[in-house]
Write a protein that holds these residues in place. Structure first.
Motif, short mmCIF file in Angstrom:
data_model
loop_
_atom_site.label_atom_id
_atom_site.label_comp_id
_atom_site.label_asym_id
_atom_site.label_seq_id
_atom_site.Cartn_x
_atom_site.Cartn_y
_atom_site.Cartn_z
N ASN A 1 0.83 -1.14 0.09
CA ASN A 1 0.09 -0.07 -0.15
C ASN A 1 0.95 1.18 0.10
O ASN A 1 1.53 1.49 1.06
CB ASN A 1 -0.92 -0.06 1.19
N ILE A 2 1.07 1.94 -1.27
CA ILE A 2 2.00 2.95 -1.37
C ILE A 2 1.48 4.34 -1.45
O ILE A 2 0.62 4.59 -2.28
CB ILE A 2 2.81 2.52 -2.53
N LEU A 3 1.97 5.24 -0.72
CA LEU A 3 1.59 6.66 -0.69
C LEU A 3 2.49 7.57 -1.22
O LEU A 3 3.61 7.67 -0.73
CB LEU A 3 1.14 7.10 0.59
N ILE A 4 2.24 8.17 -2.46
CA ILE A 4 3.31 9.07 -3.21
C ILE A 4 2.80 10.50 -2.39
O ILE A 4 1.62 10.90 -2.57
CB ILE A 4 2.81 9.02 -4.68
N VAL A 5 3.66 11.13 -2.12
CA VAL A 5 3.36 12.78 -1.39
C VAL A 5 3.97 13.65 -2.27
O VAL A 5 5.47 13.52 -2.49
CB VAL A 5 3.74 12.68 0.01
N ASP A 6 3.76 14.61 -2.56
CA ASP A 6 4.01 15.84 -3.15
C ASP A 6 3.19 17.31 -2.38
O ASP A 6 2.18 16.98 -1.72
CB ASP A 6 3.89 15.86 -4.48
N GLU A 7 3.67 18.45 -2.69
CA GLU A 7 2.88 19.63 -2.05
C GLU A 7 1.75 19.84 -2.74
O GLU A 7 0.80 20.45 -2.26
CB GLU A 7 3.80 20.73 -1.84
N VAL A 8 1.87 20.05 -4.01
CA VAL A 8 0.91 20.72 -5.05
C VAL A 8 0.70 19.84 -6.30
O VAL A 8 1.64 19.44 -6.85
CB VAL A 8 1.14 22.12 -5.18
N ASP A 9 -0.45 19.88 -6.65
CA ASP A 9 -0.74 19.01 -8.09
C ASP A 9 -1.14 20.43 -8.92
O ASP A 9 -2.39 20.96 -8.86
CB ASP A 9 -2.04 18.34 -7.91
N ASP A 10 -0.19 20.79 -9.69
CA ASP A 10 -0.42 22.08 -10.54
C ASP A 10 -1.11 21.36 -12.07
O ASP A 10 -2.10 21.37 -12.09
CB ASP A 10 0.74 22.82 -10.91
N THR A 11 -0.01 21.21 -12.90
CA THR A 11 -0.31 20.80 -14.12
C THR A 11 -0.68 19.15 -14.07
O THR A 11 -1.05 18.66 -15.24
CB THR A 11 0.58 21.07 -15.24
N ARG A 12 -0.02 18.72 -13.29
CA ARG A 12 -0.44 17.26 -12.99
C ARG A 12 0.74 16.33 -13.59
O ARG A 12 0.98 14.97 -13.60
CB ARG A 12 -1.66 16.60 -13.24
N THR A 13 1.77 16.99 -14.24
CA THR A 13 2.75 16.23 -15.01
C THR A 13 3.74 15.53 -14.07
O THR A 13 3.98 14.46 -14.43
CB THR A 13 3.70 17.37 -15.73
N THR A 14 4.13 16.03 -13.08
CA THR A 14 4.97 15.42 -11.97
C THR A 14 4.25 13.96 -11.40
O THR A 14 4.96 13.10 -11.31
CB THR A 14 5.21 16.39 -10.93
N LEU A 15 3.11 14.42 -10.95
CA LEU A 15 2.42 13.02 -10.21
C LEU A 15 2.21 11.96 -11.42
O LEU A 15 2.39 10.84 -11.06
CB LEU A 15 0.92 13.70 -9.76
N HIS A 16 1.80 12.46 -12.65
CA HIS A 16 1.63 11.39 -13.68
C HIS A 16 2.71 10.54 -14.05
O HIS A 16 2.81 9.51 -13.94
CB HIS A 16 1.31 12.08 -14.98
N TYR A 17 3.95 11.35 -13.96
CA TYR A 17 5.26 10.75 -14.33
C TYR A 17 5.64 9.75 -12.98
O TYR A 17 6.06 8.60 -13.59
CB TYR A 17 6.35 11.73 -14.41
N ALA A 18 5.76 10.40 -11.83
CA ALA A 18 6.04 9.44 -10.63
C ALA A 18 5.25 8.20 -10.57
O ALA A 18 5.66 7.07 -10.48
CB ALA A 18 5.74 10.35 -9.52
N LEU A 19 3.75 8.31 -10.72
CA LEU A 19 2.89 7.24 -10.65
C LEU A 19 3.36 6.22 -11.90
O LEU A 19 3.51 4.91 -11.56
CB LEU A 19 1.48 7.56 -10.82
N SER A 20 3.22 6.70 -13.02
CA SER A 20 3.67 5.85 -14.28
C SER A 20 5.08 4.70 -13.94
O SER A 20 5.16 3.78 -14.24
CB SER A 20 3.29 6.27 -15.45
N GLU A 21 5.82 5.67 -13.68
CA GLU A 21 7.35 5.27 -13.61
C GLU A 21 7.37 4.13 -12.28
O GLU A 21 7.92 2.96 -12.56
CB GLU A 21 8.13 6.22 -13.38
N LEU A 22 6.80 4.60 -11.25
CA LEU A 22 6.63 3.38 -10.22
C LEU A 22 5.91 2.22 -10.39
O LEU A 22 6.24 1.03 -10.10
CB LEU A 22 6.13 4.31 -8.77
N GLU A 23 4.86 2.44 -11.15
CA GLU A 23 3.94 1.51 -11.57
C GLU A 23 4.80 0.39 -12.34
O GLU A 23 4.64 -0.72 -12.15
CB GLU A 23 2.81 1.85 -12.18
N LYS A 24 5.50 0.85 -13.41
CA LYS A 24 6.32 0.08 -14.22
C LYS A 24 7.37 -0.67 -13.61
O LYS A 24 7.53 -1.74 -13.93
CB LYS A 24 6.83 1.16 -15.34
N ASP A 25 8.04 0.05 -12.63
CA ASP A 25 8.85 -0.49 -11.92
C ASP A 25 8.73 -1.83 -11.14
O ASP A 25 9.09 -2.90 -11.30
CB ASP A 25 9.81 0.41 -11.04
N VAL A 26 7.39 -1.70 -10.51
CA VAL A 26 6.73 -2.49 -9.73
C VAL A 26 6.15 -3.82 -10.64
O VAL A 26 6.60 -5.05 -10.32
CB VAL A 26 5.74 -2.09 -8.68
#
Ligand code: 5GP
Length: 216
Positions: free
Chosen positions: A111-136
């Motif tokens: 159960n993995i929680l990704i944390v950032d301070e702000v969701d602006d254009t969502r580019t960073t969160l999209h990248y973090a999630l898709s890359e972590l999902e790919k690795d797992v």
């Protein structure tokens, strides 16, 4: 004390950040339970992640490990300018899966929680999630553990209510795995850890613990 120049940025108090984490932690515990691990996106996700960990921990439970990843939007690199964002995500630091496996475990089935301070254009969160999902996914395939379900959730202090440039999976919203205790309009948010004169920001009258706007 120096009077700040009028501007249209949002200034947040440390106490307000703390309370957003408290509210967020309650929502997280209610919706997804205790995360096995927190992955903080640096630098903005570090302080919220650490505060969240304290609120997420129940008496007699173990601390939730925090791991860091470093991501920057390309145009941000080196400019140090406030109020501008870039487009391309640059990975400056990533997880050390070898060390993780030795000292924690793999991320498979967690159960993995990704944390950032702000969701602006969502580019960073999209990248973090898709890359972590790919690795797992790759690790699970390698170890023959593809039947185990890894659950990713996201916490940000603030989501800007604006058209996004990248998506997150719709199930994340439907299943209540996206946590943003506050929404705001499309303004630049100044976090207290960015303040040059913290006393000036701290002395601003807090409007019923809501987003503090210097000159409303
Ligand atoms: P996104 O990829 O969602 O466009 O932006 C993510 C990153 O841009 C955040 O992690 C943050 O570092 C930076 N960012 C975007 N909007 C703001 C803002 O209003 N204030 C600050 N301080 N950083 C921001």
């Amino acid at each position: 004390m120096k009077t700040p120049e009028p501007d249209d940025k949002l200034y947040l108090h440390y106490n307000y950040i703390h309370k957003l984490c408290q509210i967020g932690a309650e929502q997280i515990r209610a919706n997804i339970g205790k995360p096995d691990i927190i992955i903080a996106i640096g630098g903005g996700g570090f302080i919220p992640a650490r505060i969240l960990r304290s609120f997420l921990k129940m008496p007699n439970e173990k601390n939730i490990p925090i791991q860091a990843i470093g991501l920057s939007l390309y145009e941000d690199l080196g400019t140090g300018e406030v109020g501008t964002i870039g487009k391309e995500v640059i990975r400056t630091q990533w997880l050390d899966f070898g060390a993780l496996a030795t000292h924690f475990d793999t991320l498979i089935g967690k159960n993995i929680l990704i944390v950032d301070e702000v969701d602006d254009t969502r580019t960073t969160l999209h990248y973090a999630l898709s890359e972590l999902e790919k690795d797992v996914r790759e690790q699970a395939e390698k170890l023959g553990r593809t039947n185990e379900k890894t659950i990713f959730s996201i916490f940000v202090l603030i989501n800007k209510n604006k058209p996004k440039k990248a998506d997150l999976p719709k199930e994340m919203f439907e299943e209540g795995r996206y946590f943003a205790p506050r929404e705001c309009e499309d303004s630049w948010v100044n976090f207290p850890w960015e303040a040059i004169d913290i006393d000036t920001v701290s002395d601003l009258k807090e409007i019923s613990c809501d987003l503090v706007k210097l000159f409303p």
